[in-house]
Structures are given as C-alpha cells and as structure tokens.
Scaffold this motif. Sequence first.
Motif, PDB file in Angstrom:
ATOM      1  N   THR A   1      42.970  47.623  32.471  1.00 10.01           N
ATOM      2  CA  THR A   1      44.119  47.020  31.799  1.00 10.01           C
ATOM      3  C   THR A   1      44.963  48.122  31.171  1.00 10.01           C
ATOM      4  N   LEU A   2      46.217  48.198  31.561  1.00  7.24           N
ATOM      5  CA  LEU A   2      47.107  49.268  31.123  1.00  7.24           C
ATOM      6  C   LEU A   2      47.930  48.884  29.905  1.00  7.24           C
ATOM      7  N   VAL A   3      48.487  47.684  29.942  1.00  9.86           N
ATOM      8  CA  VAL A   3      49.365  47.207  28.872  1.00  9.86           C
ATOM      9  C   VAL A   3      48.921  45.803  28.477  1.00  9.86           C
ATOM     10  N   ASP A   4      48.745  45.577  27.203  1.00  9.20           N
ATOM     11  CA  ASP A   4      48.465  44.230  26.692  1.00  9.20           C
ATOM     12  C   ASP A   4      49.093  44.137  25.316  1.00  9.20           C
ATOM     13  N   GLN A   5      50.422  44.007  25.342  1.00  9.88           N
ATOM     14  CA  GLN A   5      51.179  44.085  24.101  1.00  9.88           C
ATOM     15  C   GLN A   5      52.365  43.112  24.152  1.00  9.88           C
ATOM     16  N   PHE A   6      52.350  42.121  23.286  1.00  9.72           N
ATOM     17  CA  PHE A   6      53.492  41.213  23.201  1.00  9.72           C
ATOM     18  C   PHE A   6      54.600  41.904  22.416  1.00  9.72           C
ATOM     19  N   PRO A   7      55.848  41.788  22.826  1.00 13.70           N
ATOM     20  CA  PRO A   7      56.403  40.919  23.879  1.00 13.70           C
ATOM     21  C   PRO A   7      56.629  41.637  25.220  1.00 13.70           C
ATOM     22  N   VAL A   8      55.897  42.749  25.477  1.00 17.60           N
ATOM     23  CA  VAL A   8      56.118  43.494  26.717  1.00 17.60           C
ATOM     24  C   VAL A   8      55.406  42.822  27.887  1.00 17.60           C
ATOM     25  N   GLY A   9      54.088  42.740  27.806  1.00 19.94           N
ATOM     26  CA  GLY A   9      53.357  42.109  28.900  1.00 19.94           C
ATOM     27  C   GLY A   9      51.894  42.492  28.911  1.00 19.94           C
ATOM     28  N   ARG A  10      51.183  41.933  29.860  1.00 19.27           N
ATOM     29  CA  ARG A  10      49.793  42.298  30.102  1.00 19.27           C
ATOM     30  C   ARG A  10      49.679  42.660  31.579  1.00 19.27           C
ATOM     31  N   ILE A  11      49.453  43.919  31.844  1.00 14.01           N
ATOM     32  CA  ILE A  11      49.460  44.419  33.215  1.00 14.01           C
ATOM     33  C   ILE A  11      48.237  45.291  33.442  1.00 14.01           C
ATOM     34  N   SER A  12      47.564  45.065  34.553  1.00 14.05           N
ATOM     35  CA  SER A  12      46.366  45.817  34.893  1.00 14.05           C
ATOM     36  C   SER A  12      46.548  46.551  36.209  1.00 14.05           C
ATOM     37  N   GLY A  13      45.918  47.731  36.298  1.00  9.66           N
ATOM     38  CA  GLY A  13      45.795  48.400  37.580  1.00  9.66           C
ATOM     39  C   GLY A  13      44.713  47.683  38.368  1.00  9.66           C
ATOM     40  N   SER A  14      44.986  47.335  39.593  1.00  8.75           N
ATOM     41  CA  SER A  14      44.070  46.501  40.379  1.00  8.75           C
ATOM     42  C   SER A  14      42.712  47.151  40.597  1.00  8.75           C
ATOM     43  N   ASN A  15      41.722  46.302  40.788  1.00  7.25           N
ATOM     44  CA  ASN A  15      40.419  46.728  41.291  1.00  7.25           C
ATOM     45  C   ASN A  15      40.614  46.985  42.783  1.00  7.25           C
ATOM     46  N   LEU A  16      40.562  48.244  43.199  1.00  7.58           N
ATOM     47  CA  LEU A  16      40.868  48.602  44.581  1.00  7.58           C
ATOM     48  C   LEU A  16      39.665  48.514  45.511  1.00  7.58           C
ATOM     49  N   THR A  17      38.520  48.132  44.974  1.00  8.25           N
ATOM     50  CA  THR A  17      37.319  48.069  45.802  1.00  8.25           C
ATOM     51  C   THR A  17      37.193  46.688  46.449  1.00  8.25           C
ATOM     52  N   ARG A  18      36.129  46.523  47.234  1.00 10.97           N
ATOM     53  CA  ARG A  18      35.856  45.244  47.882  1.00 10.97           C
ATOM     54  C   ARG A  18      34.899  44.383  47.056  1.00 10.97           C
ATOM     55  N   GLY A  19      34.655  44.767  45.823  1.00 18.94           N
ATOM     56  CA  GLY A  19      33.795  43.977  44.954  1.00 18.94           C
ATOM     57  C   GLY A  19      34.489  42.722  44.470  1.00 18.94           C
ATOM     58  N   LYS A  20      33.771  41.912  43.686  1.00 19.36           N
ATOM     59  CA  LYS A  20      34.336  40.682  43.131  1.00 19.36           C
ATOM     60  C   LYS A  20      35.525  41.020  42.237  1.00 19.36           C
ATOM     61  N   GLY A  21      36.639  40.378  42.510  1.00 20.74           N
ATOM     62  CA  GLY A  21      37.861  40.669  41.762  1.00 20.74           C
ATOM     63  C   GLY A  21      38.683  41.793  42.358  1.00 20.74           C
ATOM     64  N   GLY A  22      38.177  42.431  43.420  1.00 16.86           N
ATOM     65  CA  GLY A  22      38.885  43.548  44.035  1.00 16.86           C
ATOM     66  C   GLY A  22      39.872  43.111  45.098  1.00 16.86           C
ATOM     67  N   VAL A  23      40.794  44.007  45.421  1.00 15.32           N
ATOM     68  CA  VAL A  23      41.819  43.705  46.429  1.00 15.32           C
ATOM     69  C   VAL A  23      41.588  44.490  47.712  1.00 15.32           C
ATOM     70  N   GLY A  24      40.508  45.264  47.765  1.00 16.28           N
ATOM     71  CA  GLY A  24      40.276  46.124  48.915  1.00 16.28           C
ATOM     72  C   GLY A  24      40.293  45.398  50.242  1.00 16.28           C
ATOM     73  N   ALA A  25      39.727  44.189  50.263  1.00 16.80           N
ATOM     74  CA  ALA A  25      39.653  43.441  51.520  1.00 16.80           C
ATOM     75  C   ALA A  25      41.026  42.981  52.000  1.00 16.80           C
ATOM     76  N   ARG A  26      42.000  42.914  51.106  1.00 15.20           N
ATOM     77  CA  ARG A  26      43.343  42.458  51.491  1.00 15.20           C
ATOM     78  C   ARG A  26      44.081  43.520  52.306  1.00 15.20           C
ATOM     79  N   TYR A  27      43.689  44.764  52.113  1.00 12.68           N
ATOM     80  CA  TYR A  27      44.344  45.856  52.832  1.00 12.68           C
ATOM     81  C   TYR A  27      43.501  46.167  54.064  1.00 12.68           C
ATOM     82  N   ALA A  28      43.710  45.361  55.082  1.00 10.85           N
ATOM     83  CA  ALA A  28      42.846  45.398  56.262  1.00 10.85           C
ATOM     84  C   ALA A  28      43.127  46.579  57.177  1.00 10.85           C
ATOM     85  N   THR A  29      44.286  47.194  57.049  1.00 12.21           N
ATOM     86  CA  THR A  29      44.650  48.289  57.946  1.00 12.21           C
ATOM     87  C   THR A  29      45.020  49.540  57.157  1.00 12.21           C
TER      88      THR A  29
END
Length: 301
Positions: free
Chosen positions: A79-107
């Motif tokens: 989690t990079l930013v969690d501050q009102f009124p700016v926003g809550r933004i996280s750097g993604s989990n890039l792995t293929r684990g639970k909650g990760g986005v690795g599987a979405r990048y198939a190529t």
Amino acid sequence: MKRIVKWGLRIGGGLLVLVIVAVGAAYGVAEAKMRKDYGHVRAPIAAVTPNAALIAEGKRQATIRGCNDCHGADMGGNTLVDQFPVGRISGSNLTRGKGGVGARYATDDAWARAILHGVGSDGRPLLLMPSQEFQGLTDADVAALVAYLRTLPPVDRETPANAVWPLGRALVAGGVLPLAAEVIDHDAPRVQVQPAPTAEYGAKVAGVCTGCHGPGLSGGKGPGEPADWKPSANLTPDRATGLGTWTEADFLRAMRTGKRPDGTLIDPRMPWKAFGQMNDVELRALWAYLQTVPAKAEGGR
C-alpha cells in the motif's frame, strides 16, 4: 441588514454550487482518464526464455528501477498511499499467489506493455505506474524484467482495493499527477541506446531520478507529496545547492556508501542502496549526463 444577509446567503450559495460543479467536473475528467481504453497499444518483444543469469539481471533491474518500493520486497503488493482526501492506492501483487495479478499477464508482450506503456491487462491505465521513467530500457532490460516477473514465487497477499478520492481526482484531472499511459507517445518508435559511460546513455538511466528530483533534476517538493517529507536534493551542477563541487568519484562513492563527500549521510528516503546496485557503466553514464543538465537553484524544477 436583511438585504446584506440575503446577498450574503446568495453569494455563499453560489460559491457552494461552483464548488460542487468543480468537484463534479474533476471527478468526471479523472474517471474518463482512468477508464480510457488503451487496448490497441502493443509492445511486442522476442520470446523470453528464463535462465538463472537473465532472472538475476531482471531482479537487479527491478531493484534499481524502484519496483520493490511500490510492489514490496517480495513483489507481493504494497500500500503506497492511504490518505484522505487523496486516495488509497496499492502497488499490485505481481505474483501468481492469492490476490496476485501475475496470472492475468499471460504473455511476455502483456508484461512489456505494462512496463513500457503503463497499460494493464485490461487495457486500462495503471495507477502510479511510472512507465514514463522506463523509456530508456533496452529490449535486453525488458526481457530480463519479464523473465524475473514470470518466475516470482507465489505470494498470498490481497492488497486493499484502489480508491481515488476528491483531491486525488482533482490532481489527476488537472494533470498534476498524470497517468503514464496518457503522457507516453505509444506510437513513437523506441530509440534504444546501448550501455556505455556516456551522457547519451546516462539520459536514459536518469529516468529513475525524475520522479523525485523533477524533470529538471533540481529537487525540491513534488506535487502531492506529504507535508512532512523533506525536499529532494538538487542534482544539477549548481555550485551552491547542487553537485557542482562534486567529482565523479564522489558521486560513485555516495551511491555505494550513502555518504556525501563531507561525510554526512544521505537521507534514507533516497534509495541509494538500490541505486548502488547499478554497475559502474550505468553510474558513470548517469554522472556524465548530470554534468550536461542546466544548473538550477534547488526546487527550480
């Protein structure tokens, strides 16, 4: 008196309406930017065959490019930013684990598009992905990064859903915090400069510096930075507040040890340990480039 009160209420009401309209407009503009479809963007690269040397180089590239700062030391999200009124933004989990986005990048191309163009697997812009700073990557650099990302051990971590709140949306709408996908020329041919201790190659390496030190590298406070953050240093040849009195040896030593020529420690917010993993060619090229930028007073972005 009643007339004054009446006019005061009208003016106050009018200002409230203007504020509501402005907020609504900013919300709409930011939403359109964040939902714009960049599905047509392509970043074809040669097929990547991971091997130990390539993976190790990819890990080094990820370190010096600051990927761990956003995605975590294990690339499992952060989690990079969690501050009102700016926003809550996280750097993604890039792995293929639970909650990760690795599987979405198939190529390999999908990973390359995210790295070089700031476009996600769904064709939408990635939030806070500094792809504009990665335009100096060579095909070999990208291939190494892709090899490393494809072989990350799974990390089970679900980061909070991203949310951009009123001030954050206003900054996005006004271009103060631009999305990488909107500032990159996706149709421009890639100009690759091969590694050498030259200012030309150093200009490509310096992309990792501009996020904190500004496009002119003169440092100061950046847009949207918390009030308690110290201003970033002036990297220009200005003799009063910059690096004008440093030598190349001073610069390389500072990047390796975290100490300035006078012995004082560099602020730990400056990721000198990560940049210290640059090789001598990269650091010497960066120094050569810094000698060519216009000298400016600190904060003269």
